[in-house]
Design a protein around this motif. Sequence first.
Motif, mmCIF file in Angstrom:
data_model
loop_
_atom_site.group_PDB
_atom_site.id
_atom_site.type_symbol
_atom_site.label_atom_id
_atom_site.label_comp_id
_atom_site.label_asym_id
_atom_site.label_seq_id
_atom_site.Cartn_x
_atom_site.Cartn_y
_atom_site.Cartn_z
ATOM 1 N N GLY A 156 -62.884 -7.368 99.579
ATOM 2 C CA GLY A 156 -62.528 -6.484 98.460
ATOM 3 C C GLY A 156 -63.494 -5.326 98.349
ATOM 4 N N TYR A 157 -64.780 -5.635 98.506
ATOM 5 C CA TYR A 157 -65.800 -4.582 98.422
ATOM 6 C C TYR A 157 -65.581 -3.540 99.518
ATOM 7 N N ALA A 158 -65.322 -4.009 100.753
ATOM 8 C CA ALA A 158 -65.134 -3.082 101.876
ATOM 9 C C ALA A 158 -63.933 -2.165 101.620
ATOM 10 N N ALA A 159 -62.821 -2.760 101.153
ATOM 11 C CA ALA A 159 -61.616 -1.961 100.925
ATOM 12 C C ALA A 159 -61.836 -0.950 99.792
ATOM 13 N N VAL A 175 -65.434 11.837 101.221
ATOM 14 C CA VAL A 175 -66.339 11.560 102.342
ATOM 15 C C VAL A 175 -65.499 10.932 103.454
ATOM 16 N N GLU A 176 -65.530 11.568 104.617
ATOM 17 C CA GLU A 176 -64.744 11.077 105.752
ATOM 18 C C GLU A 176 -65.302 9.741 106.239
ATOM 19 N N TRP A 177 -64.411 8.812 106.572
ATOM 20 C CA TRP A 177 -64.879 7.520 107.085
ATOM 21 C C TRP A 177 -65.563 7.730 108.443
ATOM 22 N N SER A 178 -66.731 7.136 108.578
ATOM 23 C CA SER A 178 -67.397 7.150 109.886
ATOM 24 C C SER A 178 -68.147 5.835 110.016
ATOM 25 N N ARG A 179 -68.476 5.495 111.244
ATOM 26 C CA ARG A 179 -69.171 4.215 111.458
ATOM 27 C C ARG A 179 -70.474 4.178 110.648
ATOM 28 N N VAL A 192 -71.458 5.861 107.883
ATOM 29 C CA VAL A 192 -71.301 5.757 106.419
ATOM 30 C C VAL A 192 -70.846 4.346 106.029
ATOM 31 N N VAL A 193 -69.873 3.827 106.767
ATOM 32 C CA VAL A 193 -69.332 2.505 106.432
ATOM 33 C C VAL A 193 -70.390 1.416 106.655
ATOM 34 N N VAL A 240 -62.712 1.672 112.261
ATOM 35 C CA VAL A 240 -63.777 2.636 111.945
ATOM 36 C C VAL A 240 -65.067 2.218 112.650
ATOM 37 N N LEU A 241 -65.359 0.918 112.650
ATOM 38 C CA LEU A 241 -66.577 0.442 113.321
ATOM 39 C C LEU A 241 -66.477 0.669 114.832
ATOM 40 N N ARG A 242 -65.262 0.539 115.364
ATOM 41 C CA ARG A 242 -65.049 0.653 116.807
ATOM 42 C C ARG A 242 -64.838 2.098 117.247
ATOM 43 N N ARG A 243 -64.537 2.953 116.286
ATOM 44 C CA ARG A 243 -64.187 4.360 116.539
ATOM 45 C C ARG A 243 -62.938 4.467 117.416
ATOM 46 N N GLY A 244 -62.033 3.574 117.236
ATOM 47 C CA GLY A 244 -60.760 3.612 117.969
ATOM 48 C C GLY A 244 -59.818 2.626 117.292
ATOM 49 N N TRP A 245 -58.501 2.914 117.369
ATOM 50 C CA TRP A 245 -57.559 2.060 116.655
ATOM 51 C C TRP A 245 -57.563 0.647 117.233
ATOM 52 N N GLU A 246 -57.643 -0.339 116.349
ATOM 53 C CA GLU A 246 -57.725 -1.745 116.756
ATOM 54 C C GLU A 246 -56.560 -2.515 116.127
#
Lengths: 440, 128
Positions: A41-44, A55-59, A61-62, A157-163
């Motif tokens: 819940g916190y992550a979402a 703020v754009e999502w990036s590895r 920042v997240v 976002v962590l992978r920087r590619g669609w998973e």
Amino acid sequence: MIAVLAALILVTLAGCALTRLIDRELRGAAFFGSAIFIGCGYAALMMFFLTVVHVEWSRTVVMIALLAPIALLLRRPVFSRPRAPNPVDVVILLLVLGHAVFATWAPMYEWDWFGIWGLKGRVFFDARGIDWRFVQTNISHPDYPPLVPLLVDLPSVLRRGWEDRWIGLIFTALSAAFLLIVRGTLREEFDSDLLAAIGTLAIASPALNLWVGLAEGPVMAFGCAGLLLVRRGLARPSNASLHLGAILLGLSAWCKNEGIALIGVTVVAALIVSARRVWRLWPAAAIAGAWMVTRSVYRLQTDFLQGDVLDRVLFHLKQLGYVLHAFIVYAPDLRLFWIAAFLTLILFARQAWMRERFLTVAVLLQSSLLAGQALATPWDIRAHIEFAWNRLPHQIGPALGYLCVVLLIPLIREARSESDRRPARLDLPARTPSPTAPTT
Amino acid sequence: MKLGWQRVAASILLALLFIGGFRPMFLRLLVSRRSLMQPGPVSGLDTRPLREHADATTPELLAFFQRIRSVTRRGDTVGLVFQPPFNGFGYVYWRASYMLSGRTVKFPGETDANVIAYWPEGKIERQR
């Protein structure tokens, strides 16, 4: 797979720290289950907030946002020595592993993954934030809450590619988190690891939701876990468990609209049991309210509420025989489970009312709403029932199963020995009347 | 004994709850995935989860979607001219929308788009 596992570990650690802040008394399996929910819940919500503040999502920042709460763990470690699992726990673990295989044996190809949840997740990931213009203009259920798309975006976002190959593990993790809460709360209830494990095993398969990639599993897991923790909270003087349960209910409203209904149902059930403590459920209203406000700001319409709802309900009520026939023909799977569960509530109605008033009222009301919503459908009602009725009841099925377990196991024990009538825990009142019997 | 019938009934109901709620599939999958290998409906229409069957969409069609994605840009509009059973507002339309995220996939039948994709010809035409 590494990105999904890393995301799950990070959210669980963040969840451990945050759950500790919310409920200091919670321990063991229930604590870890809650930590997974709170972390997800916190992550979402964090990703939602990043979009709100542009703020754009990036590895980076997240990662910073996920690691920030973990610092709290360094000050106050929460890990205790785990108990040795019994053989029944091993069977539950095997079922969870089987679900993980089912959830990941192939990439996603459910229709609603392409049409709703995965589509939104992928569009948001491409935009590195929630694309409100897409949500408003696409016909893909604009009113559906964004927790599931946001959660499936996290590994990408962590992978920087669609998973989307291993993303099913998130759905397994949420179901497993619910089972951990079941295991932990039943342990408190029965004061026996074996009985708690048996009770959990009875609910395990219905809780391991088959609709991987859809919001059915998450709304079930957050919602049913919230109900169980509110029930636990109503039986205790401290409000911590009530707050934790209310937060999970609020998050279930971010999964699917049925989660919003579940909050209303919980309030009604809690009013019947303990009117003076209902306001302690305010976190549910606050969290769900944030989504309702967002929905109204962006004018995201619900197709169920379009046109004359009452006219549609009355029209469908006039064909009640036809509608009931459709409900029977397209009844959900695990039919023996449903029959046994409702037979339990009929045969032991008095015990359910006296001992488990809160859960009984909540489960029955939500079941009625899940069935009743078909009457308001703007589409052909038979087709609606055909394609929804095998999914919707499973949103509340595990809570119904839990209710049956906490009714049946004490009955079997009680009949064997009068000595079993003592309270399972010193801080709980005696079993008769129940922990959730009215206090006002 | 007063509680005798209750104990018997509770025991039976708990047993039924176990048997009725148990999905042996989860244990079976730890050993073999053969039960999942039957292809599901091509239309994507099923009251059961599609994951209980193998993906019925052909690898050629999936590769075609990837090719459309690679030759289009974010913001492009894409029109699909697909022959039955892949035409219309169904499973393949939504699958295309997902695989072409960032582009606007026009409603079936609409060809006022930057790019038109034809199936089974496998042809991709850029209009503008």
